[in-house]
Design a protein around this motif. Structure first.
Motif, short mmCIF file in Angstrom:
data_model
loop_
_atom_site.label_atom_id
_atom_site.label_comp_id
_atom_site.label_asym_id
_atom_site.label_seq_id
_atom_site.Cartn_x
_atom_site.Cartn_y
_atom_site.Cartn_z
N ASN A 78 0.81 -1.22 0.00
CA ASN A 78 0.00 0.00 0.00
C ASN A 78 0.84 1.27 0.00
O ASN A 78 0.29 2.37 0.01
CB ASN A 78 -0.94 0.01 1.20
CG ASN A 78 -0.19 -0.02 2.52
OD1 ASN A 78 0.69 -0.86 2.72
ND2 ASN A 78 -0.54 0.86 3.44
N SER A 79 2.14 1.13 -0.02
CA SER A 79 3.01 2.30 0.02
C SER A 79 3.83 2.36 -1.28
O SER A 79 3.30 2.73 -2.32
CB SER A 79 3.90 2.23 1.27
OG SER A 79 4.71 3.38 1.38
N VAL A 80 5.09 1.95 -1.23
CA VAL A 80 5.95 2.10 -2.40
C VAL A 80 5.43 1.32 -3.61
O VAL A 80 5.53 1.79 -4.74
CB VAL A 80 7.41 1.72 -2.08
CG1 VAL A 80 7.56 0.22 -1.78
CG2 VAL A 80 8.34 2.13 -3.20
N VAL A 81 4.85 0.14 -3.40
CA VAL A 81 4.40 -0.65 -4.55
C VAL A 81 3.23 0.06 -5.25
O VAL A 81 3.28 0.29 -6.47
CB VAL A 81 4.00 -2.08 -4.14
CG1 VAL A 81 3.46 -2.85 -5.34
CG2 VAL A 81 5.19 -2.82 -3.53
N GLU A 82 2.19 0.41 -4.51
CA GLU A 82 1.03 1.03 -5.14
C GLU A 82 1.37 2.39 -5.75
O GLU A 82 0.99 2.68 -6.89
CB GLU A 82 -0.12 1.18 -4.14
CG GLU A 82 -1.37 1.76 -4.77
CD GLU A 82 -2.57 1.81 -3.84
OE1 GLU A 82 -3.62 2.30 -4.29
OE2 GLU A 82 -2.48 1.35 -2.68
N HIS A 83 2.10 3.22 -5.00
CA HIS A 83 2.44 4.55 -5.52
C HIS A 83 3.27 4.45 -6.79
O HIS A 83 3.04 5.17 -7.76
CB HIS A 83 3.19 5.35 -4.46
CG HIS A 83 2.32 5.90 -3.39
ND1 HIS A 83 1.99 7.23 -3.29
CD2 HIS A 83 1.68 5.30 -2.36
CE1 HIS A 83 1.20 7.43 -2.26
NE2 HIS A 83 1.00 6.26 -1.67
N SER A 84 4.24 3.55 -6.79
CA SER A 84 5.13 3.42 -7.94
C SER A 84 4.41 2.78 -9.12
O SER A 84 4.66 3.13 -10.28
CB SER A 84 6.38 2.62 -7.56
OG SER A 84 7.05 3.25 -6.48
N ALA A 85 3.52 1.83 -8.85
CA ALA A 85 2.74 1.22 -9.92
C ALA A 85 1.85 2.26 -10.60
O ALA A 85 1.75 2.30 -11.84
CB ALA A 85 1.89 0.08 -9.36
N ARG A 86 1.20 3.09 -9.81
CA ARG A 86 0.36 4.15 -10.39
C ARG A 86 1.18 5.08 -11.27
O ARG A 86 0.79 5.44 -12.38
CB ARG A 86 -0.33 4.94 -9.28
CG ARG A 86 -1.43 4.20 -8.55
CD ARG A 86 -1.94 5.06 -7.38
NE ARG A 86 -3.01 4.42 -6.68
CZ ARG A 86 -4.30 4.47 -7.02
NH1 ARG A 86 -4.65 5.11 -8.12
NH2 ARG A 86 -5.22 3.86 -6.29
N HIS A 87 2.34 5.48 -10.75
CA HIS A 87 3.20 6.40 -11.50
C HIS A 87 3.69 5.75 -12.79
O HIS A 87 3.67 6.36 -13.86
CB HIS A 87 4.39 6.83 -10.63
CG HIS A 87 5.18 7.95 -11.21
ND1 HIS A 87 5.05 9.25 -10.80
CD2 HIS A 87 6.12 7.96 -12.19
CE1 HIS A 87 5.87 10.01 -11.50
NE2 HIS A 87 6.54 9.25 -12.34
N GLY A 88 4.11 4.49 -12.69
CA GLY A 88 4.58 3.78 -13.88
C GLY A 88 3.50 3.67 -14.93
O GLY A 88 3.75 3.85 -16.13
N ALA A 89 2.28 3.37 -14.51
CA ALA A 89 1.17 3.28 -15.47
C ALA A 89 0.90 4.63 -16.12
O ALA A 89 0.67 4.71 -17.34
CB ALA A 89 -0.09 2.77 -14.76
N ASP A 90 0.96 5.70 -15.33
CA ASP A 90 0.75 7.04 -15.89
C ASP A 90 1.84 7.40 -16.90
O ASP A 90 1.60 8.17 -17.83
CB ASP A 90 0.70 8.08 -14.77
CG ASP A 90 -0.64 8.13 -14.06
OD1 ASP A 90 -1.62 7.57 -14.59
OD2 ASP A 90 -0.71 8.74 -12.98
N MET A 91 3.03 6.84 -16.72
CA MET A 91 4.13 7.10 -17.65
C MET A 91 4.00 6.28 -18.93
O MET A 91 4.74 6.51 -19.88
CB MET A 91 5.47 6.79 -16.98
CG MET A 91 5.83 7.73 -15.86
SD MET A 91 7.34 7.19 -15.01
CE MET A 91 8.55 7.45 -16.32
N GLY A 92 3.08 5.31 -18.95
CA GLY A 92 2.87 4.52 -20.15
C GLY A 92 3.43 3.11 -20.09
O GLY A 92 3.34 2.37 -21.06
N TYR A 93 4.01 2.73 -18.95
CA TYR A 93 4.50 1.36 -18.81
C TYR A 93 3.32 0.40 -18.60
O TYR A 93 2.34 0.75 -17.94
CB TYR A 93 5.42 1.23 -17.59
CG TYR A 93 6.75 1.92 -17.76
CD1 TYR A 93 7.74 1.40 -18.58
CD2 TYR A 93 7.02 3.11 -17.07
CE1 TYR A 93 8.96 2.03 -18.72
CE2 TYR A 93 8.24 3.74 -17.21
CZ TYR A 93 9.21 3.21 -18.04
OH TYR A 93 10.41 3.84 -18.18
N GLU A 94 3.46 -0.81 -19.11
CA GLU A 94 2.57 -1.89 -18.73
C GLU A 94 3.05 -2.35 -17.35
O GLU A 94 4.23 -2.61 -17.15
CB GLU A 94 2.68 -3.03 -19.74
CG GLU A 94 1.79 -4.21 -19.43
CD GLU A 94 2.01 -5.37 -20.39
OE1 GLU A 94 1.55 -6.48 -20.04
OE2 GLU A 94 2.64 -5.19 -21.44
#
Length: 197
Positions: free
Chosen positions: A140-156
């Motif tokens: 709920n911290s680094v994983v979720e925040h980083s996953a959201r950011h990565g998706a917004d950047m266009g990564y699968e």
């Protein structure tokens, strides 16, 4: 595994995984899940290495004495109050068995989102990343925040759920529910099938 896949191993550090660690956001004190998460993380790293998938190990660390740490959020105030995650301390070291191997990238950051104010984006660009397999502590911290950011950047984005942990199961499950809106949620063995015996 497709070309362009990179594994992000997030915060597999003593302070959050070892029973003597002072950060309980990812694994509750006395939790019977600790061993299973560590074993899944070991399988994840081994599977990526077998498959030739580059690994980026992401660590959080703060300057000695927490000099300059922004304490605008409770999570950072708590870290400073605990004297945790100082550069050079045992707590920022890798948990036994989850250390980077020679040649594997290591990125250090000091906010919740691993991309924020860190070289992570540049490292991923150099690796030709298009798909991020992610796992770590806390879900709920680094994983979720980083996953959201990565998706917004266009990564699968794909999260290996069993190699992640939160201090409470309901919080872990809620984070995975949120992540499923912007990426896939999988298991380590579905991503990197174990070698035949």
């Amino acid at each position: 595994m497709t070309g362009g896949t990179v594994l992000l191993a997030l915060h597999y550090q003593n302070e959050v995984l070892h029973p003597d660690g002072r950060i309980r956001l990812g694994v509750a004190e006395g939790s019977d899940r600790r061993g299973a998460v560590i074993a899944a993380a070991e399988r994840l790293l081994a599977g990526a290495r077998r498959a030739g998938v580059p690994i980026v190990h992401v660590r959080i660390a703060f300057p000695a004495g927490h000099a300059g740490v922004r304490t605008n959020a409770p999570i950072f105030r708590n870290v400073v109050a605990a004297g945790a995650m100082e550069e050079g301390s045992w707590g920022v070291g890798w948990h036994a068995g989850l250390e980077p191997l020679a040649g594997e990238a290591v990125v250090t950051h000091n906010r919740v989102n691993a991309f924020f104010d860190s070289p992570l984006e540049s490292v991923l660009r150099d690796l030709g990343a298009t798909r991020l397999v992610m796992a770590g502590v806390a879900t709920n911290s680094v994983v979720e925040h980083s996953a959201r950011h990565g998706a917004d950047m266009g990564y699968e984005v794909v999260v290996a759920a069993d190699a992640c942990s939160a201090a409470r199961q309901d919080v872990h499950d809620a984070a995975l529910f949120n992540i499923a809106l912007i990426g896939d949620v999988a298991t380590v063995d579905s991503l990197f099938p174990p070698e035949a015996a």
